[in-house]
Design a protein around this motif. Structure first.
Motif, mmCIF file in Angstrom:
data_model
loop_
_atom_site.group_PDB
_atom_site.id
_atom_site.type_symbol
_atom_site.label_atom_id
_atom_site.label_comp_id
_atom_site.label_asym_id
_atom_site.label_seq_id
_atom_site.Cartn_x
_atom_site.Cartn_y
_atom_site.Cartn_z
ATOM 1 N N LEU A 15 0.837 -1.191 0.000
ATOM 2 C CA LEU A 15 0.000 0.000 0.000
ATOM 3 C C LEU A 15 0.876 1.245 0.000
ATOM 4 O O LEU A 15 1.884 1.304 0.694
ATOM 5 N N ILE A 31 -5.129 6.242 -0.899
ATOM 6 C CA ILE A 31 -4.498 4.929 -0.702
ATOM 7 C C ILE A 31 -4.480 4.207 -2.041
ATOM 8 O O ILE A 31 -5.498 4.150 -2.745
ATOM 9 N N GLU A 32 -3.331 3.649 -2.388
ATOM 10 C CA GLU A 32 -3.250 2.896 -3.639
ATOM 11 C C GLU A 32 -2.512 1.587 -3.437
ATOM 12 O O GLU A 32 -1.666 1.440 -2.544
ATOM 13 N N SER A 33 -2.867 0.633 -4.294
ATOM 14 C CA SER A 33 -2.165 -0.637 -4.401
ATOM 15 C C SER A 33 -1.923 -0.896 -5.880
ATOM 16 O O SER A 33 -2.154 -0.025 -6.724
ATOM 17 N N ILE A 126 -7.501 -4.665 -1.853
ATOM 18 C CA ILE A 126 -7.301 -4.120 -0.514
ATOM 19 C C ILE A 126 -8.424 -4.592 0.397
ATOM 20 O O ILE A 126 -9.603 -4.449 0.063
ATOM 21 N N LYS A 147 -3.186 -5.035 3.583
ATOM 22 C CA LYS A 147 -2.665 -5.788 2.429
ATOM 23 C C LYS A 147 -1.313 -6.364 2.824
ATOM 24 O O LYS A 147 -0.519 -5.691 3.475
#
Length: 276
Positions: A15, A31-33, A126, A147
């Motif tokens: 993340l 928030i990113e994945s 996520i 994650k």
């Protein structure tokens, strides 16, 4: 030996997070994945939100969804605009939807999703857990994101942190913790007494010391980052919040500035992306 290419792939598997804005004037977290890009709340104009995402070199066209904590303006001001402009899904619990529906303007039915209290939902790649807080809103909830066994907890806009919350949110890798006001500044300040009572109540906001004491029970061996959020412009200062929280944690023999570090947030400037 790990190559640069492998290192970049590993980063995508984790993340990456930025507190875009935090304060009484507006709140948004990015928030990113590898597969998913989310906003948690959007309490600023669409233009300002786009500007803040630009500060971390991110494009709102790539967003997938907005998760809403509660219907107060400083958390939903740009939700409808962003959904309409970028075709974003919106997640909130039923009572929050009822309270905010008319405030955010028309949203396509296919973009409206329920996220019930104390539900575990997987959005993209996520895992997201919702949990209730004590605030003067219809049915306020915040979220913990996980994650690869790493967790980021967002906990603001609450008048107190229950024992249950402290136990269930213990030992996250990173926290955004409310540090809304200095109690003395609030009591001596110019707010009307009913507003002071509301902020100080069990359905108001955590003071610097209250947030710190909650952290004492929540910080664990995994914890590396604590962001102090939702600071009042009128009743707090970054230095005061950080010094108060640090003093409490040192007094309780916590490893502040050693095993974990405190970070400021800002209502107008995005914090650098960090990898969880």
């Amino acid at each position: 030996m790990e190559t640069l290419k492998q290192r970049n792939v590993n980063k995508l598997e984790d993340l990456q997070i930025s507190v875009l804005a935090s304060g009484s004037s507006g709140n948004a977290i990015y928030i990113e994945s590898a597969q998913t890009k989310l906003l948690i709340d959007c309490g600023l104009t669409g233009k300002k939100t786009t500007e803040l995402m630009g500060q971390i070199d991110r494009d709102p066209h790539e967003l997938d969804a907005i998760l809403v904590s509660h219907e107060h303006t400083d958390h939903i001001k740009g939700v409808g605009v962003m959904s309409r402009k970028y075709n974003l899904d919106i997640y909130a619990n039923e009572k929050t939807w009822q309270a905010m529906d008319k405030k955010i303007g028309k949203v396509k039915t296919e973009h409206k999703f329920l996220f019930d209290l104390e539900e575990l939902k997987t959005i993209g790649d996520i895992d997201v857990l919702s949990f209730g807080v004590s605030h003067d809103a219809a049915d306020p909830q915040f979220y913990a994101f996980e994650k690869n066994s790493k967790q980021f907890v967002v906990l603001t806009d609450t008048g107190y942190v229950s024992d249950r919350m402290r136990d269930s949110l213990k030992n996250a890798d990173a926290y955004l913790m409310e540090s809304n006001h200095d109690t003395s500044l609030l009591r001596m300040g110019g707010y009307p007494w009913p507003l002071k009572q509301r902020i100080l109540s069990d359905k108001g906001h955590l003071s610097n010391e209250e947030g710190a004491l909650a952290l004492v029970d929540m910080i664990g061996d995994k914890t590396k980052r604590i962001y102090l959020g939702h600071l009042s412009k009128e009743n707090n200062m970054k230095e005061l919040a950080r010094d108060t929280v640090e003093e409490v944690l040192l007094r309780k023999d916590m490893g502040v500035n050693e095993t974990f570090h405190l970070y400021d947030t800002d209502p107008d400037s995005a914090q650098n992306l960090f990898i969880l």
